[in-house]
Structures are given as structure tokens and as C-alpha cells.
Scaffold this motif. Structure first.
Motif, PDB file in Angstrom:
ATOM      1  N   TRP A 126      45.382  50.503  33.417  1.00  0.00           N
ATOM      2  CA  TRP A 126      45.830  51.016  34.584  1.00  0.00           C
ATOM      3  C   TRP A 126      46.717  50.600  35.346  1.00  0.00           C
ATOM      4  CZ3 TRP A 126      44.870  56.138  34.456  1.00  0.00           C
ATOM      5  CH2 TRP A 126      43.679  56.764  33.994  1.00  0.00           C
ATOM      6  N   THR A 127      47.901  51.138  35.904  1.00  0.00           N
ATOM      7  CA  THR A 127      48.547  50.281  36.865  1.00  0.00           C
ATOM      8  C   THR A 127      48.714  51.415  38.148  1.00  0.00           C
ATOM      9  OG1 THR A 127      50.651  51.407  36.030  1.00  0.00           O
ATOM     10  CG2 THR A 127      50.182  49.341  35.116  1.00  0.00           C
ATOM     11  N   ALA A 128      49.174  50.596  39.459  1.00  0.00           N
ATOM     12  CA  ALA A 128      49.292  51.377  40.448  1.00  0.00           C
ATOM     13  C   ALA A 128      50.349  52.364  40.553  1.00  0.00           C
ATOM     14  CB  ALA A 128      49.220  50.672  41.715  1.00  0.00           C
ATOM     15  N   ARG A 142      37.534  57.258  48.039  1.00  0.00           N
ATOM     16  CA  ARG A 142      37.295  55.733  48.383  1.00  0.00           C
ATOM     17  C   ARG A 142      36.200  55.239  47.663  1.00  0.00           C
ATOM     18  NH1 ARG A 142      34.586  52.443  51.153  1.00  0.00           N
ATOM     19  NH2 ARG A 142      35.562  50.820  52.669  1.00  0.00           N
ATOM     20  N   ASP A 143      34.973  55.975  47.332  1.00  0.00           N
ATOM     21  CA  ASP A 143      33.985  55.417  46.846  1.00  0.00           C
ATOM     22  C   ASP A 143      33.730  55.505  45.324  1.00  0.00           C
ATOM     23  OD1 ASP A 143      32.991  54.284  49.310  1.00  0.00           O
ATOM     24  OD2 ASP A 143      32.026  56.354  49.786  1.00  0.00           O
ATOM     25  N   ARG A 144      34.888  56.337  44.691  1.00  0.00           N
ATOM     26  CA  ARG A 144      34.685  56.753  43.330  1.00  0.00           C
ATOM     27  C   ARG A 144      36.010  56.871  42.692  1.00  0.00           C
ATOM     28  NH1 ARG A 144      35.578  62.273  42.658  1.00  0.00           N
ATOM     29  NH2 ARG A 144      36.017  63.358  44.596  1.00  0.00           N
ATOM     30  N   PHE A 145      37.054  56.103  43.297  1.00  0.00           N
ATOM     31  CA  PHE A 145      38.150  56.136  42.621  1.00  0.00           C
ATOM     32  C   PHE A 145      38.120  55.523  41.025  1.00  0.00           C
ATOM     33  CE2 PHE A 145      38.243  52.248  44.848  1.00  0.00           C
ATOM     34  CZ  PHE A 145      38.630  51.285  43.863  1.00  0.00           C
ATOM     35  N   ASP A 146      37.074  54.586  41.074  1.00  0.00           N
ATOM     36  CA  ASP A 146      36.853  53.900  39.568  1.00  0.00           C
ATOM     37  C   ASP A 146      36.335  54.517  38.485  1.00  0.00           C
ATOM     38  OD1 ASP A 146      35.285  53.415  41.603  1.00  0.00           O
ATOM     39  OD2 ASP A 146      35.505  51.015  41.281  1.00  0.00           O
ATOM     40  N   GLN A 147      35.727  55.978  39.120  1.00  0.00           N
ATOM     41  CA  GLN A 147      34.787  56.478  38.124  1.00  0.00           C
ATOM     42  C   GLN A 147      35.923  57.444  37.385  1.00  0.00           C
ATOM     43  OE1 GLN A 147      32.137  58.816  40.471  1.00  0.00           O
ATOM     44  NE2 GLN A 147      31.185  56.663  41.214  1.00  0.00           N
ATOM     45  N   ASP A 148      36.956  57.813  37.754  1.00  0.00           N
ATOM     46  CA  ASP A 148      37.848  58.770  37.337  1.00  0.00           C
ATOM     47  C   ASP A 148      39.411  58.265  37.763  1.00  0.00           C
ATOM     48  OD1 ASP A 148      39.438  60.525  35.837  1.00  0.00           O
ATOM     49  OD2 ASP A 148      38.467  62.472  36.852  1.00  0.00           O
ATOM     50  N   PRO A 149      39.779  57.079  37.254  1.00  0.00           N
ATOM     51  CA  PRO A 149      41.009  56.760  37.871  1.00  0.00           C
ATOM     52  C   PRO A 149      42.138  57.654  37.772  1.00  0.00           C
ATOM     53  CG  PRO A 149      40.126  55.072  36.499  1.00  0.00           C
ATOM     54  CD  PRO A 149      39.230  56.164  36.444  1.00  0.00           C
ATOM     55  N   GLY A 150      42.443  58.311  36.592  1.00  0.00           N
ATOM     56  CA  GLY A 150      43.511  59.102  36.358  1.00  0.00           C
ATOM     57  C   GLY A 150      43.591  60.423  37.395  1.00  0.00           C
ATOM     58  N   PRO A 196      38.294  43.959  52.385  1.00  0.00           N
ATOM     59  CA  PRO A 196      38.883  43.029  51.438  1.00  0.00           C
ATOM     60  C   PRO A 196      37.812  43.495  50.061  1.00  0.00           C
ATOM     61  CG  PRO A 196      37.640  41.721  53.070  1.00  0.00           C
ATOM     62  CD  PRO A 196      38.026  43.292  53.676  1.00  0.00           C
ATOM     63  N   ASP A 197      36.889  44.222  50.381  1.00  0.00           N
ATOM     64  CA  ASP A 197      35.858  44.330  49.109  1.00  0.00           C
ATOM     65  C   ASP A 197      36.670  45.679  48.564  1.00  0.00           C
ATOM     66  OD1 ASP A 197      35.386  45.854  51.434  1.00  0.00           O
ATOM     67  OD2 ASP A 197      33.378  46.742  50.637  1.00  0.00           O
ATOM     68  N   LEU A 198      37.074  46.641  49.199  1.00  0.00           N
ATOM     69  CA  LEU A 198      37.876  47.809  48.485  1.00  0.00           C
ATOM     70  C   LEU A 198      39.036  47.216  47.689  1.00  0.00           C
ATOM     71  CD1 LEU A 198      38.149  50.733  48.009  1.00  0.00           C
ATOM     72  CD2 LEU A 198      39.235  50.923  50.433  1.00  0.00           C
ATOM     73  N   GLN A 199      39.603  46.272  48.458  1.00  0.00           N
ATOM     74  CA  GLN A 199      40.964  45.682  47.686  1.00  0.00           C
ATOM     75  C   GLN A 199      40.606  44.952  46.447  1.00  0.00           C
ATOM     76  OE1 GLN A 199      44.681  45.777  48.978  1.00  0.00           O
ATOM     77  NE2 GLN A 199      44.224  45.716  46.642  1.00  0.00           N
ATOM     78  N   ALA A 200      39.454  44.220  46.397  1.00  0.00           N
ATOM     79  CA  ALA A 200      39.157  43.672  45.260  1.00  0.00           C
ATOM     80  C   ALA A 200      38.475  44.807  44.153  1.00  0.00           C
ATOM     81  CB  ALA A 200      37.891  42.575  45.569  1.00  0.00           C
ATOM     82  N   ARG A 201      38.099  45.751  44.556  1.00  0.00           N
ATOM     83  CA  ARG A 201      37.655  46.913  43.512  1.00  0.00           C
ATOM     84  C   ARG A 201      39.007  47.354  42.842  1.00  0.00           C
ATOM     85  NH1 ARG A 201      34.783  50.930  46.546  1.00  0.00           N
ATOM     86  NH2 ARG A 201      35.082  52.387  44.787  1.00  0.00           N
ATOM     87  N   VAL A 202      39.970  47.577  43.720  1.00  0.00           N
ATOM     88  CA  VAL A 202      41.174  48.080  43.126  1.00  0.00           C
ATOM     89  C   VAL A 202      41.978  47.047  42.293  1.00  0.00           C
ATOM     90  CG1 VAL A 202      43.787  48.860  43.721  1.00  0.00           C
ATOM     91  CG2 VAL A 202      41.686  49.875  45.069  1.00  0.00           C
ATOM     92  N   PHE A 203      41.789  45.932  42.730  1.00  0.00           N
ATOM     93  CA  PHE A 203      42.431  44.622  41.748  1.00  0.00           C
ATOM     94  C   PHE A 203      41.726  44.509  40.469  1.00  0.00           C
ATOM     95  CE2 PHE A 203      44.094  41.946  45.435  1.00  0.00           C
ATOM     96  CZ  PHE A 203      45.601  42.657  45.544  1.00  0.00           C
ATOM     97  N   ALA A 204      40.517  44.814  40.599  1.00  0.00           N
ATOM     98  CA  ALA A 204      39.594  44.987  39.368  1.00  0.00           C
ATOM     99  C   ALA A 204      39.953  46.045  38.500  1.00  0.00           C
ATOM    100  CB  ALA A 204      38.193  44.931  39.686  1.00  0.00           C
ATOM    101  N   LEU A 205      40.133  47.114  38.910  1.00  0.00           N
ATOM    102  CA  LEU A 205      40.456  48.251  38.245  1.00  0.00           C
ATOM    103  C   LEU A 205      41.758  48.294  37.618  1.00  0.00           C
ATOM    104  CD1 LEU A 205      39.408  51.417  37.872  1.00  0.00           C
ATOM    105  CD2 LEU A 205      41.731  51.643  38.677  1.00  0.00           C
ATOM    106  N   LEU A 206      42.666  47.386  38.020  1.00  0.00           N
ATOM    107  CA  LEU A 206      44.019  47.107  37.566  1.00  0.00           C
ATOM    108  C   LEU A 206      44.056  45.718  36.818  1.00  0.00           C
ATOM    109  CD1 LEU A 206      45.985  47.512  40.859  1.00  0.00           C
ATOM    110  CD2 LEU A 206      46.133  49.057  38.905  1.00  0.00           C
ATOM    111  N   ALA A 207      42.614  45.440  36.430  1.00  0.00           N
ATOM    112  CA  ALA A 207      42.582  44.516  35.214  1.00  0.00           C
ATOM    113  C   ALA A 207      42.802  43.149  35.703  1.00  0.00           C
ATOM    114  CB  ALA A 207      43.142  44.697  33.887  1.00  0.00           C
ATOM    115  N   LEU A 208      42.958  42.935  36.977  1.00  0.00           N
ATOM    116  CA  LEU A 208      43.260  41.387  37.508  1.00  0.00           C
ATOM    117  C   LEU A 208      42.063  40.781  37.573  1.00  0.00           C
ATOM    118  CD1 LEU A 208      45.563  41.823  40.772  1.00  0.00           C
ATOM    119  CD2 LEU A 208      46.082  40.836  38.521  1.00  0.00           C
TER     120      LEU A 208
END
Ligand code: ASP
Length: 581
Positions: free
Chosen positions: A435-437, A450-458, A484-496
Motif C-alpha cells: 500500500w502507498t499513501a 481512525r480505528d479501523r483503516f488497517d482493516q480495509d485500507p483500500g 505518535p501511535d496512530l502515525q506508527a500504525r500508518v507507517f506500519a501499513l505502508l510496510a515501513l
């Protein structure tokens, strides 16, 4: 002595009798049996000089030497032109300067092109950009740009925004392009990246408590060039703390209102329509819809689910344009080519002629119910795209713009501004397999996601928005992640990986952990804005010294090789690709 006491465009009949001195460039010289006429130009316009050997023999003799683009100073008297020589097309056309004294200030070598020549090769224009910039159009574009930037600055300052400069030698800032890098001499083997935008830095000004930031910032993006894209762009960059979207939108709407009023004398609406990304895609097949005209997309996916026309029945989406006219076979073939430019495999159509007869190779496959639902009216042609949904948007969005122009549906004097909101947060990158931003990785999801973007990123929606006018995206922004925790979750989804997060954005995560206010902002392309304002189709012609389409500067030759000594100092070795034998 001063060089001049009147500008070349300013002489009027009220000045008749005045003794004045003008200075400028020779735009044209004409000899008329003894009398010499010279059009003297500066950026304000042209005044005709008359050199009469009886009045001023020395000046008249010198005038014979003048060539285009010589710089001269001329003193004399403003006189009225005789009735038959008045030129109503010139602002100074009622008068001329009867010259007493002429000074040749500066000569010019023969010109590579004449200033009034049309269609001069762009490389040649850029090679001699100083001449090119003397031309009326470029003078107008750059003056308009400067005026606009001045208005923007005053508007932002009046609204309480603080101009803060951020560094050019910096570190990678992800806006989705490749970085330009600069090797460090003091720290061999290490590189600065030129900012693709001041994104992380402006966020840090918010953490630092500045509250309202703006900057006219230069951004560098090493991407492939197109007519409306440059690698070195200028942005109005904006950020504010404790943001309310309506306030930010209003600040921008008012700013554009001021610019359009002051620069063009046009009043634009003070509140612009807002359209979600999903709606823009559904109605216009585009995330930057040109809403100066209708011709909206319609959907036939449901209606054709059980179609005998296999292409329709099996396609992910079937959508069409309802065009109020009939086309010849050759015209349809040309439209098909346009559709293919954006990935269509073909162009199915269904037309009803003036007698109510259907005209279409696919009509025989369509049931009565289907035709009834599609409802082609007499003298109408429906043009279809049946494919993956994204492809149908691309194809029909492109075809719509083509037809808008071809059928004269676009009002060239209109400016239809709008906000496109609620962009998707992520898109899947086939090549990278991740996934990319869509905007950038600091963009916040809407509260709902906010709490579930990683469940259905598309499907996740971002609190991101763009400003669009007449089909041009002028800029965009978003509300940011300040946790910071939300930012880290987004980074993680972006495979960082955590390591990559630390090494690339550790400073930002640290800052977000030390009392970060909610914040958000926007950035607008100054080059693109000038283009729209000036009605100028070529982005390079609103920039004083642009690179050409190959990313080179034909004037200075940049980029150029550097010396071996410089390479050694930097600890670099150039690997020249082998010439194919
Ligand atoms: N930095 C973003 C860009 O250059 C704009 C923003 O989010 O403010 O597109």
C-alpha cells in the motif's frame, strides 16, 4: 542627468510640448527618405521617435546605425502626430518624440529570433531566455505572477500567518516522487535530499507552537516531465494548529477571491461547492473534474448484468456518456482512438437517429429492457466503457474532456472552483506489492476510519482535500496525524519497518510525542495558479528560467559535469553507462 523621465508607454497628448528623455530598446526602425522612425520600447509600451536630419543632423545620422534591440537614450520634444498618422492601436499613438539628441547606449549582436516572431523553437527561446523574457507575453505572465504572489503574501499575513523559511538542504520528505540529492563534502558518503515539500518541517512549526505558518516554498521532485509538470516547483505552503476545516477553506476562498479580483477584475463565488472524491469519480470520472460543463457519466452496470453482450455482462463496471448528437463512422473511429489512449479496448456505442431507429453494432445483443433503461433519445449517442471501474473512469473522464472541447461545451471565460474532499487514504502499488499513501503518510484518516483503516485500507477515507478549477488541480492538503501511535500504525501499513520508521522519521515521531497540537494545512502550486490566471497553456512560460522538457537548461547547460577535484572532495566516482557498441 537621469536616464529617462518618461516611460515609453506613457506619452499622451497631454504631454505635447514637453521636453523629455526616454530610454529603451529599438523595436523597429524605418527609413522614410531622410526621416527615420524608431519604435522605442520598454516594458510599459512603445513610443515612436522621429529623427529629422533638419532638426537634429547628428542624431539622424546615428539613427542609421540602429538595429533591433539596441539600447538608446533619446531626448527631444513630445509632439502631436498629424491626423492621418495617428495610430489608434497604440496607447501612445497620438504623439511622437521629435528627437534632438540620441545616445547609443548599448549594441546587440544579430538576434537568434525576432521578438515578434511566432512559433520560435522552445529550446532556442530557452537558450536566449533574456530575449524571450523581453517579449510581451512573458513580461505579462511574470508580472502577473509577481502581483499574485504579493497579494497572497498580504492576504496570508493579514490572516495571521507567519512566514517561516525552511531548509533546502534537508532529508527525504515523501510526496511520492524521487528525491534530488546533494552530496556532502564534510560528511563524505552522506547526502542531503532537496525537499519535495516542507511537509515535515511545517508540521514541526506547529509542534513548536507557531500556530499559523505559511511560506512561498520551492520544492524539488525528480519525476518525469510533462507539459504541466516541472521538477522545481513553487508552492504556497500553509499549516495551522487546532484547525477547523471551514476556516481553512474560507481563508483559501477569500485569497483566491482577492487574487482573481485584483489580477483579472473577476468576482468568483466566495463559497465553493464541495464534492467528495467518490462523487467526482462517479459523475466525472476524475478527481479534478472540469465542472464548466455537464456531460456527466452514467452507470449501466446493474442494467447490463445479464446482458447477452458478453463484454457488458462480465465487466466490473459498465458506464457511459450520453452525447446529444450523432456521429459518423469516421468520427466514432476517432473517438475510439481517444478512448484507447486511456486504456480502453474498444468503444461500444448506441445511437438513436432522428427517425427513432437504433444505430449500433451492439443493439442486436441488447434486450428491450436494457435499451429502455439506457434510454437513448433521438439524435443521442451513448458511448460506453466496460472494464475495471478505475479504467472506465479514466477512459470516460478523458473522453468527456475531449468531447467538451470538440463540441464547444466549455465556456472559456468561466472559472469553476471547487473542493474535492474525502480522498482515499491508500492505493495498492502493484509494482512494489504494498500500500502507498494517496496524499502522504502524515494524512489523517477521517474519524470514522481512525480505528479501523488497517482493516480495509483500500476503502479507508482520508481527511484530505484538493482545490480544483476548470479541471486543474491547483493544490491540496489534509489534516495530519498528531498522535505518535496512530502515525506508527500508518507507517506500519505502508510496510515501513520500525527501523525504517526510526531512521526516516524518528524526529517526527519524537516531536509528535512531545505535545503536538492537532494540525492541518494545504499547499498550492504557484506555477499552476499563474498558468490558470494567465490562461497560459505552457507551465514553463510562467517561470522565468525553467528547464526544458528534458529537464535541462539550454541557457547555462545545467546540469553539467564537475571537475575531478570536486568529485574527489566529495568522495564520488561517476559510472558512465557503457556506450552501446
Ligand atoms: N505537502 C503537501 C504537498 O506538497 C501539501 C500538504 O499536505 O499541505 O502536496
Amino acid at each position: 542627468m537621469s536616464w529617462r523621465d518618461l516611460m515609453c508607454g506613457d506619452a499622451r497628448s497631454g504631454d505635447v510640448g514637453r521636453a523629455v528623455t526616454l530610454a529603451g530598446w529599438v523595436a523597429r526602425r524605418r527609413d522614410h527618405g531622410g526621416l527615420v522612425f524608431v519604435d522605442l520600447r520598454d516594458h510599459t509600451g512603445v513610443t515612436q521617435l522621429v529623427l529629422n536630419p533638419e532638426r537634429a543632423p547628428e542624431a539622424a545620422a546615428l539613427a542609421g546605425e540602429l538595429r533591433n534591440e539596441f539600447v538608446v537614450q533619446a531626448s527631444g520634444q513630445i509632439v502631436a502626430r498629424s491626423a492621418e498618422t495617428v495610430n489608434p492601436r497604440m496607447a501612445t499613438g497620438e504623439v511622437e518624440l521629435a528627437v534632438d539628441r540620441l545616445v547609443l547606449v548599448s549594441r546587440s549582436t544579430p538576434l537568434p529570433f525576432q521578438l515578434d516572431e511566432e512559433n520560435v523553437d522552445e529550446t532556442l527561446r530557452l537558450r536566449y531566455r533574456w530575449l524571450d523574457l523581453r517579449r510581451e507575453k512573458l513580461q505579462r505572465n511574470l508580472r502577473l505572477r509577481a502581483r499574485m504572489v504579493g497579494l497572497i503574501r498580504r492576504h496570508m499575513e493579514a490572516a495571521g500567518f507567519l512566514d517561516i523559511q525552511t531548509p533546502i538542504l534537508y532529508k527525504s520528505t515523501p510526496e511520492g516522487a524521487r528525491d534530488f540529492v546533494v552530496p556532502s563534502r564534510l560528511h563524505r558518503g552522506r547526502f542531503f535530499a532537496l525537499p519535495q515539500s516542507p511537509q515535515t518541517l511545517k508540521q514541526l512549526t506547529m509542534v513548536a507552537g507557531f500556530d499559523r505558518y505559511y511560506q512561498i516554498a520551492i520544492c524539488f521532485r525528480d519525476e518525469d516531465l510533462r507539459a504541466d509538470r516541472v521538477q522545481e516547483l513553487t508552492q504556497l505552503d500553509v499549516e495551522l494548529s487546532f484547525p477547523a476545516r471551514d476556516d481553512l477553506f474560507r481563508t483559501m476562498e477569500e485569497m483566491f477571491g482577492t487574487v482573481w479580483r485584483e489580477c483579472l477584475g473577476i468576482e468568483i463565488p466566495t463559497e465553493w461547492p464541495r464534492m467528495t472524491h467518490a462523487e467526482a469519480d462517479r459523475r466525472y470520472g476524475s478527481d479534478r473534474p472540469d465542472t464548466r460543463f455537464g456531460l456527466e457519466l452514467e452507470d449501466a452496470t446493474e442494467v447490463t448484468r445479464a446482458s447477452e453482450f458478453g463484454v457488458f455482462a462480465t465487466a466490473d463496471a459498465v458506464r457511459f456518456l450520453r452525447v446529444p448528437r450523432l456521429f459518423s463512422r469516421a468520427e466514432i473511429a476517432a473517438l475510439e482512438e481517444v478512448a484507447k489512449e486511456r486504456g480502453a479496448k474498444g468503444l461500444a456505442y448506441l445511437a438513436r437517429d432522428g427517425n427513432g431507429e437504433l444505430r449500433s453494432p451492439i443493439a442486436k445483443f441488447l434486450s428491450e429492457r436494457e435499451v429502455e433503461a439506457l434510454d437513448p433519445k433521438p439524435e443521442e449517442t451513448l458511448l460506453f466503457a466496460a472494464d475495471a471501474r478505475a479504467v472506465t473512469s479514466r477512459v470516460l473522464g478523458h473522453l468527456r474532456l475531449h468531447l467538451g472541447r470538440q463540441l464547444g461545451l466549455i465556456d472559456d471565460d468561466a472559472f469553476t472552483f471547487l473542493w474535492v474532499t474525502d480522498f482515499p487514504m491508500f492505493e495498492w502499488d502493484e509494482e512494489q506489492g504494498r500500500w502507498t499513501a494517496v496524499h502522504h503518510p502524515f494524512t489523517r484518516p477521517t474519524d470514522e476510519w481512525r480505528d479501523r483503516f488497517d482493516q480495509d485500507p483500500g476503502a479507508a477515507v482520508a481527511n484530505a482535500y484538493d482545490i480544483v478549477v476548470n479541471g486543474n488541480e491547483l493544490g491540496g492538503g489534509s489534516f495530519r496525524i498528531h498522535e505518535p501511535d496512530l502515525q506508527a500504525r500508518v507507517f506500519a501499513l505502508l510496510a515501513l519497518s520500525e527501523e525504517q520508521q526510526r531512521s526516516q522519521f524518528g524526529f517526527l515521531l519524537d516531536a509528535l510525542g512531545m505535545g503536538a497540537p492537532p494540525h492541518g494545512g494545504i499547499a498550492l502550486g504557484i506555477d499552476r495558479m499563474t498558468m490558470v490566471l494567465a490562461g497560459e497553456p505552457n507551465l514553463r512560460d510562467v517561470i522565468a528560467f525553467p528547464k526544458n522538457q528534458a529537464g535541462l537548461d539550454p541557457m547555462s547547460g545545467a546540469p553539467t559535469a564537475i571537475t575531478q577535484e570536486q568529485l574527489d572532495e566529495l568522495g564520488l566516482r561517476v559510472v558512465v553507462p557503457e556506450e552501446p557498441s
